[in-house]
Design a protein around this motif. Structure first.
Motif, short mmCIF file in Angstrom:
data_model
loop_
_atom_site.label_atom_id
_atom_site.label_comp_id
_atom_site.label_asym_id
_atom_site.label_seq_id
_atom_site.Cartn_x
_atom_site.Cartn_y
_atom_site.Cartn_z
N GLY A 97 0.76 -1.23 0.00
CA GLY A 97 0.00 0.00 0.00
C GLY A 97 0.80 1.28 0.00
O GLY A 97 2.01 1.29 0.13
N ASP A 98 0.07 2.41 -0.11
CA ASP A 98 0.62 3.74 -0.38
C ASP A 98 1.37 3.72 -1.70
O ASP A 98 2.59 3.86 -1.76
N ILE A 100 -0.18 5.19 -5.01
CA ILE A 100 -0.49 6.15 -6.08
C ILE A 100 -0.34 7.61 -5.68
O ILE A 100 -0.64 8.49 -6.49
N GLN A 101 0.12 7.89 -4.47
CA GLN A 101 0.31 9.29 -4.04
C GLN A 101 1.64 9.42 -3.33
O GLN A 101 2.12 8.48 -2.72
N PHE A 137 -4.41 -1.74 0.23
CA PHE A 137 -4.42 -0.29 0.20
C PHE A 137 -3.58 0.29 1.34
O PHE A 137 -3.53 -0.26 2.44
N GLU A 141 -3.86 5.97 -0.54
CA GLU A 141 -4.64 5.61 -1.73
C GLU A 141 -5.91 6.44 -1.85
O GLU A 141 -6.49 6.56 -2.93
N LEU A 149 -9.47 6.55 -7.27
CA LEU A 149 -8.90 5.26 -6.90
C LEU A 149 -9.51 4.14 -7.74
O LEU A 149 -8.78 3.28 -8.27
N LEU A 153 -7.41 1.75 -10.30
CA LEU A 153 -7.32 0.30 -10.07
C LEU A 153 -7.63 -0.52 -11.32
O LEU A 153 -7.22 -1.68 -11.42
#
Length: 661
Positions: A97-98, A100-101, A137, A141, A149, A153
């Motif tokens: 996780g973490d 897309i930002q 996630f 996210e 999101l 995905l």
């Protein structure tokens, strides 16, 4: 050397479990009796790999300083993945996780229309090339909203799972778990089918940190409680159970809804492997050596193999398991974890103040995101204005600086017109700001903007999170407690010690150190912390903050104030008194970063000064406060005899000392 693991037994087949894995652990507690009774028919070595907290670092690139960065990037981690796979017959790859930002590439993709025009998300295009088996996630996210999101995905060709993310009616937002059926080859060359149950968990604080985006759409129950619900059923169907836990490691007593719950997760019977993250630290390693139940050498939480692979692609998490297959007459096949090794394998090493790459980039990964990377660089070069003075965060933790002055000036400029005509327009307006880049991620993680032109990358460097502007209403007592909570970042200083003393706690991120412009106050470092790192009062009689004044007069507990801040803090991020939904009086649509851009653009040229807000209270006798910087820090010391260079420090830092009289 690896040792035997006799406390967990993996049962194959739905009928092979007495009830839950508690029964398996009870059998294992017999001290190896299983091996004595059952005939071991196969030995399988299984390698599990993890990435976590990639935060959009596909490239080994620092977008803020416009240069290559050997300490980050999926492109380098990819090389480690391929090497690790080449060393093992049976491997699986997960992400925790973490994704897309976290950097300007992520922000660029979140701009309206960019994801659609790109034909898929570049991070997932890159990850697809590596053949991930599953992911969960992270809290970030959700920073761009659920619609973004969901659209992103669609680019991922691997499954996502999360067991504690639900719709308001209690239904799963996404699959809580998955059973991966994989052919594995034993040491004799025979093939077996292994059922690997994988479930995901996200920090429940998403409901605070992204309240405006998530409230009414999803809920995030407690991590440990969610695991306790799902593991027994998953255990009954699988040979191995893997937890993808986007949560850090904490030794504080168990409490519901906690942020860093990985150690408590280990108490849930039936889990065989824990992948952890979120805290941006490396495990195994010394960071958690002080915690009971944590083996920082072997890499275990409560006896269960666990790994945390740093952040931004700095490491690859590796857990090597030795599985033994047992067949006892007509009874179902069962697998045991008889041995393991845990490693966080780095992509670079420090040599003095240099970061030397240990592996080359994977060209295919770079190519997957090349168009968007180039577009981001162009976006970051857009001119904004100019500054007549340098702006940096080298001294954010020892006094006032121009960087936070600029942030607060922009926030106040933006907020004042929004309050006009509202019932709260007559109240004093203050601004809370914290240094996001004050060395916490290494010697390159400082803001250092020279006098001259400013462009988008400079503002993004100054304000790296995609927060939106919020205003909260507080009284004087809550304001005082807000400042006390902020001061938890500082160590207690003993005036009787003549040698340099470390100023800040290495485990406290700088974004929890709010300064509140519009006030003046003193901080007494000789006093113990009133709050701990989780925002809990631990010393009710301790008070570090003194002489809090507004416009030169002491504030009273009954007075009301407005504080302009960001949605993370306003909604309760960091557990600061005076924050939370009941205190929010305005939620603005604009990003704090965009507000700074607009402020600079309208002014064209700025001259931010380190406006007096706070200072350390002089102690009974002089002390030296040690803090980290780098070589460039020295050029801004001029004329300050109270600051001296103390020498080189670990991790490529240079240690400086502030003489407090």
């Amino acid at each position: 050397m690896p040792g035997k693991v006799t406390r967990r037994v993996l049962i194959g087949g739905a009928g092979g479990l007495a009830a839950t894995s508690v029964a398996g652990k009870a059998r294992a507690a017999a001290g190896g009796a299983i091996s004595a009774v059952a005939a071991s028919t196969a030995r399988v070595k299984l390698r599990l790999l993890e990435t976590s907290d990639l935060h959009m670092f596909v490239y080994d690139y620092d977008y803020y300083q416009d240069r290559q960065d050997n300490t980050v990037g999926l492109a380098k981690v990819s090389t480690l993945v391929r090497q690790a796979r080449g060393q093992a017959t049976n491997t699986l790859l997960f992400d925790n996780g973490d994704i897309i930002q976290g950097n300007p590439l992520g922000d660029y993709m979140a701009l309206p229309g960019h994801l659609t025009r790109a034909g898929g998300h570049p991070m997932f295009r890159a990850m697809n090339l590596l053949g991930y088996d599953a992911a969960t996630f992270g809290n970030h996210e959700f920073n761009y909203g659920l619609d973004f999101l969901k659209l992103a995905l669609k680019s991922a060709k691997f499954p996502f799972v999360c067991a504690n993310l639900e719709t308001p009616d209690g239904k799963p937002f996404i699959a809580p778990s998955i059973v991966l059926v994989r052919d594995v080859v034993d040491e004799a060359g025979a093939t077996h089918k292994l059922r690997i149950g994988v479930f995901g968990l996200v920090t429940p604080q998403i409901m605070v940190w992204d309240k405006a985006r998530l409230e009414g759409h999803v809920t995030a129950p407690d991590i440990v409680e969610a695991a306790a619900r799902i593991v027994p059923e998953l255990r009954a169907r699988c040979d191995l159970v893997v937890a993808l836990c986007h949560s850090g490691i904490s030794g504080t007593p168990r409490r519901e809804g906690e942020e860093n719950a990985a150690l408590h997760l280990a108490s849930v019977p039936g889990i065989d492997v824990i992948f952890t993250g979120h805290a941006h630290r490396v495990f195994p390693g010394p960071d958690y050596a002080h915690l009971d139940g944590v083996d920082t050498v072997r890499g275990t939480l409560g006896g269960i193999p666990a790994v945390m692979p740093g952040f931004w692609g700095s490491h690859l998490g590796i857990i090597d398991l030795v599985l033994n297959r047992h067949q006892d007459g007509s009874k179902p096949v069962r697998w045991t974890v008889d041995d393991f090794q845990v490693e966080a394998r780095p992509i670079y090493r420090r040599q003095g103040r240099q970061a030397l790459a240990l592996v080359p980039d994977d060209a295919a990964i770079l190519a997957a995101a090349a168009p968007e990377h180039a577009a981001t660089l162009r976006w970051m070069e857009q001119p904004v204005g100019s500054t007549t003075v340098p702006i940096n965060t080298y001294f954010s933790m020892i006094g006032n600086d121009a960087a936070l002055s600029l942030v607060s000036a922009a926030q106040l400029w933006y907020a004042q017109p929004l309050l006009a005509g509202t019932p709260n327009a007559h109240l004093p307006l203050l601004s809370a700001a914290s240094p996001f880049k004050a060395g916490g991620a290494g010697p390159d993680s400082f803001v250092d903007i020279p006098a001259g032109p400013l462009d988008m990358k400079d503002i993004a460097n100054l304000y790296m999170f995609a927060n939106t502007v919020c205003i909260v209403k507080v009284d004087g007592n809550q304001l005082h407690e807000w400042l006390e909570r902020s001061c938890a970042i500082f160590n207690r200083i003993d005036p009787a010690i003549d040698t340099p003393q470390e100023l800040t706690s290495a485990r406290a991120p700088s974004y929890l150190f709010d300064t509140i412009a519009g006030l003046t106050y003193e901080i007494d470092l000789s006093q113990p912390e009133r709050y701990d790192g989780e925002g809990q009062v631990i010393q009710p009689d301790a008070h570090r903050v003194h002489d809090v004044r507004y416009q030169g007069r002491p504030i009273t507990g009954e007075e009301s104030f407005l504080v302009v801040t960001n949605n993370y803090r306003a909604d309760g991020g960091g557990a600061f008194p005076g924050t939370g939904g009941s205190h929010v009086v305005l939620q603005a649509p604009d990003l704090n970063r965009d507000v700074i851009v607009r402020y600079v653009m309208q002014a064209k040229q700025i001259s931010p000064v380190a406006a007096p807000v706070w200072r350390f209270r002089p102690l009974a006798r002089p002390v030296t406060l040690a803090f980290n910087g780098r070589a460039e820090t020295a050029k801004y010391i001029g004329g300050r005899p109270d600051i001296t260079r103390l020498g080189d420090a670990a991790g490529g830092f240079i240690r400086y000392g502030l003489r407090l009289g």
